[in-house]
Design a protein around this motif. Sequence first.
Motif, mmCIF file in Angstrom:
data_model
loop_
_atom_site.group_PDB
_atom_site.id
_atom_site.type_symbol
_atom_site.label_atom_id
_atom_site.label_comp_id
_atom_site.label_asym_id
_atom_site.label_seq_id
_atom_site.Cartn_x
_atom_site.Cartn_y
_atom_site.Cartn_z
ATOM 1 N N PHE A 15 0.830 -1.216 0.037
ATOM 2 C CA PHE A 15 -0.006 0.052 -0.047
ATOM 3 C C PHE A 15 0.900 1.343 -0.155
ATOM 4 N N LEU A 18 2.223 1.738 -3.647
ATOM 5 C CA LEU A 18 1.129 2.422 -4.142
ATOM 6 C C LEU A 18 0.894 3.830 -4.040
ATOM 7 N N VAL A 19 1.029 4.285 -2.687
ATOM 8 C CA VAL A 19 0.786 5.715 -2.192
ATOM 9 C C VAL A 19 1.863 6.494 -2.900
ATOM 10 N N LEU A 22 1.322 6.784 -6.941
ATOM 11 C CA LEU A 22 0.217 7.377 -7.312
ATOM 12 C C LEU A 22 0.628 8.858 -6.969
ATOM 13 N N TYR A 27 -1.201 12.095 -8.642
ATOM 14 C CA TYR A 27 -1.903 13.061 -7.573
ATOM 15 C C TYR A 27 -1.384 14.353 -7.834
ATOM 16 N N MET B 29 -3.387 -3.127 -7.563
ATOM 17 C CA MET B 29 -2.427 -2.018 -7.448
ATOM 18 C C MET B 29 -2.215 -1.695 -9.158
ATOM 19 N N VAL B 32 -4.991 0.458 -10.343
ATOM 20 C CA VAL B 32 -5.363 1.656 -9.681
ATOM 21 C C VAL B 32 -4.297 2.573 -10.590
ATOM 22 N N ILE B 33 -2.978 1.753 -10.424
ATOM 23 C CA ILE B 33 -2.111 2.725 -11.443
ATOM 24 C C ILE B 33 -2.270 2.923 -12.865
ATOM 25 N N ILE B 58 -10.855 13.299 -6.392
ATOM 26 C CA ILE B 58 -9.989 13.824 -5.460
ATOM 27 C C ILE B 58 -10.702 15.306 -4.875
ATOM 28 N N HIS B 62 -11.029 15.804 -1.213
ATOM 29 C CA HIS B 62 -10.296 17.222 -0.636
ATOM 30 C C HIS B 62 -11.225 17.869 0.252
ATOM 31 N N MET B 74 -4.186 18.441 4.268
ATOM 32 C CA MET B 74 -4.041 18.407 2.746
ATOM 33 C C MET B 74 -2.715 17.568 2.387
ATOM 34 N N PHE B 75 -1.825 17.613 3.315
ATOM 35 C CA PHE B 75 -0.481 17.020 3.183
ATOM 36 C C PHE B 75 -0.905 15.354 2.988
ATOM 37 N N ALA B 77 -3.450 13.960 1.590
ATOM 38 C CA ALA B 77 -4.492 13.841 0.568
ATOM 39 C C ALA B 77 -4.094 12.798 -0.194
ATOM 40 N N PRO B 78 -2.832 12.498 -0.480
ATOM 41 C CA PRO B 78 -2.513 11.553 -1.329
ATOM 42 C C PRO B 78 -2.735 10.274 -0.837
ATOM 43 N N LEU B 79 -2.514 10.133 0.488
ATOM 44 C CA LEU B 79 -2.696 8.981 1.153
ATOM 45 C C LEU B 79 -4.068 8.445 1.213
ATOM 46 N N THR B 82 -5.366 7.357 -2.485
ATOM 47 C CA THR B 82 -4.908 6.252 -2.676
ATOM 48 C C THR B 82 -5.865 4.868 -1.866
ATOM 49 N N LEU B 83 -5.925 5.433 -0.623
ATOM 50 C CA LEU B 83 -6.599 4.479 0.232
ATOM 51 C C LEU B 83 -8.011 4.137 -0.363
ATOM 52 N N PHE B 86 -7.812 2.270 -4.007
ATOM 53 C CA PHE B 86 -7.230 0.762 -3.666
ATOM 54 C C PHE B 86 -8.370 0.145 -3.002
ATOM 55 N N LEU B 112 -3.870 -2.340 6.814
ATOM 56 C CA LEU B 112 -4.308 -0.878 6.579
ATOM 57 C C LEU B 112 -4.778 -0.234 7.691
ATOM 58 N N MET B 115 -1.784 0.467 10.149
ATOM 59 C CA MET B 115 -0.914 1.570 9.564
ATOM 60 C C MET B 115 -1.767 2.875 9.746
#
Lengths: 165, 222
Positions: A15, A18-19, A22, A27, B29, B32-33, B58, B62, B74-75, B77-79, B82-83, B86, B112, B115
């Motif tokens: 994961f 992947l983050v 992406l 992103y 993955m 998603v990619i 997004i 957001h 906002m930092f 946000a990519p996590l 992606t979460l 995915f 997950l 984490m």
Amino acid sequence: MIDINSTLIAQILNFLILVAILRAVAYKPIVKVMQARSKKIQESIDQADMDRRSAENLLAENKAKLAAAGKKADEIIEKAEKEASVLREERIEATKREIEQMKKAAAEEIERDRLKMQENLKSEVVALSMAAAGKIIEKNLSEKDNEGIIKSFIDKLDEKKLGDL
Amino acid sequence: MHEIGVREVVQFLGFTFNWETLKMTWLAMAIVILIAYFATRRLSLVPTGTQLFIEAIIEFLHEQIGNTMGKRGMFYAPLIVTLFLFILVSNLIGLIPTLASPTNDLNTTLGLALMVVCLVHFLGLYYKGGHYIAHFFQPFKVFFFINLVDEIAKPITLSFRLFGNILAGEILIIILLQLAQWWIIPSVAWLAFSIFVGVVQALIFTMLTMAYLGSSVKDDHE
């Protein structure tokens, strides 16, 4: 069915990979584009606002100019009318004067003609009287008497008759 | 899954892995990619197709992040994005015959969730320091035990909710097909419902993650 093993760690790593992928690949570019778009939209709105404001200013300016031009045109027309009336008055005056002069000239000419005619008539009458009187009293009178008689006759003639001519 | 609940296991460097789960995770993955690739292939100010789809996700996330986590969020946000993507893709590939959801394995969901919870505590300590530790003893010291249970319950509920929903969905798909092979309507209906469940579970996991992260990331004065 719910056996926990090393897959758990592997999945966390999967994961996180992947983050990372992406975030780098998708992103950031997408967010960049989104920000660029919102910036562009904001700029477009600002630009449109500015354009509208300048257009309004221009409209007001043009309206003012138009009003000024109309006023100026009115002034010009008024001035022209005034000048025209002055000119007309002058022309009328001049014409009147001319007519007056012409009248005077005509009157003078008439007077001149009258005097001339009077002169002519006088001499003719004198000649006629002389002839008539000569024949009647040819022998009786001296030349001096003759002239006296004729003169008095003519003077009478002058007073009584010639005035009517 | 030929027999429900029995997993194919491989040994690698002395560690035990669920092979099918790993394969499916990599597939998810890759999907998603691939979606990300198609979305960013022709980036333009006027979005079309996949770009529009990803941008909508997004944009939505957001907004949620802004509400729950504040400006600092906002930092992360990519996590979050992606979460969501995915888990969504993971949930949905399980509906394709012969494939399975990576999220039907507790290893994935618990991984997950752990984490996320670790991140919550780490970021809480990072941003708030002693104040963060003190809040476990609020309003009285005795409440520490209740708060402890609360914190332990977070990863468990988070992971078991997703795991249970997806595994139950897949099991039911198999069972419905075996029970009524001559009548496919219940099976199709359940498949349709599973799509809905997959989306909703992905959304719930993501929203809860945001809420948990929000409690430690969000500025108190904001």
